[in-house]
Design a protein around this motif. Structure first.
Motif, PDB file in Angstrom:
ATOM      1  N   GLY A  26       0.794  -1.220   0.000  1.00 62.51           N
ATOM      2  CA  GLY A  26       0.000   0.000   0.000  1.00 62.51           C
ATOM      3  C   GLY A  26       0.829   1.273   0.000  1.00 62.51           C
ATOM      4  N   CYS A  55       7.105   6.710  -5.543  1.00 66.68           N
ATOM      5  CA  CYS A  55       5.650   6.671  -5.472  1.00 66.68           C
ATOM      6  C   CYS A  55       5.085   5.583  -6.375  1.00 66.68           C
ATOM      7  CB  CYS A  55       5.092   8.036  -5.892  1.00 66.68           C
ATOM      8  SG  CYS A  55       3.296   8.083  -5.968  1.00 66.68           S
ATOM      9  N   ARG A  56       4.093   4.847  -5.874  1.00 63.60           N
ATOM     10  CA  ARG A  56       3.357   3.872  -6.681  1.00 63.60           C
ATOM     11  C   ARG A  56       1.890   4.235  -6.810  1.00 63.60           C
ATOM     12  NH1 ARG A  56       3.343  -1.913  -5.135  1.00 63.60           N
ATOM     13  NH2 ARG A  56       3.025  -1.169  -3.039  1.00 63.60           N
ATOM     14  N   CYS A  57       1.406   5.186  -5.999  1.00 68.30           N
ATOM     15  CA  CYS A  57      -0.028   5.494  -6.021  1.00 68.30           C
ATOM     16  C   CYS A  57      -0.388   6.552  -7.059  1.00 68.30           C
ATOM     17  CB  CYS A  57      -0.517   5.929  -4.637  1.00 68.30           C
ATOM     18  SG  CYS A  57      -0.037   7.602  -4.147  1.00 68.30           S
ATOM     19  N   ARG A  59      -0.196   9.800  -6.678  1.00 60.46           N
ATOM     20  CA  ARG A  59      -0.753  11.012  -6.065  1.00 60.46           C
ATOM     21  C   ARG A  59       0.298  11.959  -5.500  1.00 60.46           C
ATOM     22  NH1 ARG A  59      -6.301   9.104  -3.201  1.00 60.46           N
ATOM     23  NH2 ARG A  59      -6.995   7.803  -4.923  1.00 60.46           N
ATOM     24  N   CYS A  66       8.017   9.546  -3.334  1.00 62.22           N
ATOM     25  CA  CYS A  66       6.838   9.438  -2.477  1.00 62.22           C
ATOM     26  C   CYS A  66       6.803  10.610  -1.498  1.00 62.22           C
ATOM     27  CB  CYS A  66       6.900   8.123  -1.703  1.00 62.22           C
ATOM     28  SG  CYS A  66       5.544   7.895  -0.544  1.00 62.22           S
ATOM     29  N   HIS A  70      -0.128   8.376  -0.314  1.00 58.29           N
ATOM     30  CA  HIS A  70      -0.830   7.099  -0.260  1.00 58.29           C
ATOM     31  C   HIS A  70      -1.511   6.884   1.094  1.00 58.29           C
ATOM     32  CE1 HIS A  70       3.191   6.318   1.342  1.00 58.29           C
ATOM     33  NE2 HIS A  70       2.608   5.412   2.099  1.00 58.29           N
ATOM     34  N   ARG A  73      -5.245   7.895   1.206  1.00 57.68           N
ATOM     35  CA  ARG A  73      -6.228   7.150   0.420  1.00 57.68           C
ATOM     36  C   ARG A  73      -7.190   6.450   1.345  1.00 57.68           C
ATOM     37  NH1 ARG A  73      -3.099   3.665  -3.989  1.00 57.68           N
ATOM     38  NH2 ARG A  73      -3.943   2.053  -2.694  1.00 57.68           N
ATOM     39  N   ARG A  75      -9.967   3.436   1.801  1.00 52.90           N
ATOM     40  CA  ARG A  75     -10.356   2.157   1.213  1.00 52.90           C
ATOM     41  C   ARG A  75     -11.657   1.705   1.834  1.00 52.90           C
ATOM     42  NH1 ARG A  75      -5.045  -1.576   0.505  1.00 52.90           N
ATOM     43  NH2 ARG A  75      -3.735   0.017  -0.393  1.00 52.90           N
TER      44      ARG A  75
END
Length: 86
Positions: A26, A55-57, A59, A66, A70, A73, A75
């Protein structure tokens, strides 16, 4: 005849020239070690630290790094009985 693949070797721990990539669930990808990051034009990016969080999200205002976005977020919890089914 089928080509055979060599067994994967375990990374040597503690070598100064090793680069490790850790996938944070996440969260970002953490890069540790002497890595060179390049932008889309091939110009080097200077992260300014030894451990780099990518960063992987999508945003982050600091992309490709990053910035913790994240964590904001939200969920939705899975519907009863639907966990793991997709």
């Amino acid at each position: 005849m089928e080509p055979q693949s060599a067994p994967a070797a375990a990374p040597a721990a503690g070598r100064a020239d090793d680069v490790t990539v850790t996938v944070c669930p996440g969260g970002p990808l953490l890069l540790r070690g002497p890595v060179t990051l390049l932008d889309g034009d091939g110009s080097p990016l200077e992260p300014g630290r030894k451990t780099v969080a990518l960063c992987r999200c999508g945003r982050s205002a600091e992309a490709p790094f990053c910035d913790g976005s994240h964590k904001r977020r939200t969920r939705r919890p899975p519907v009863d009985g639907a966990a793991g089914h997709g």
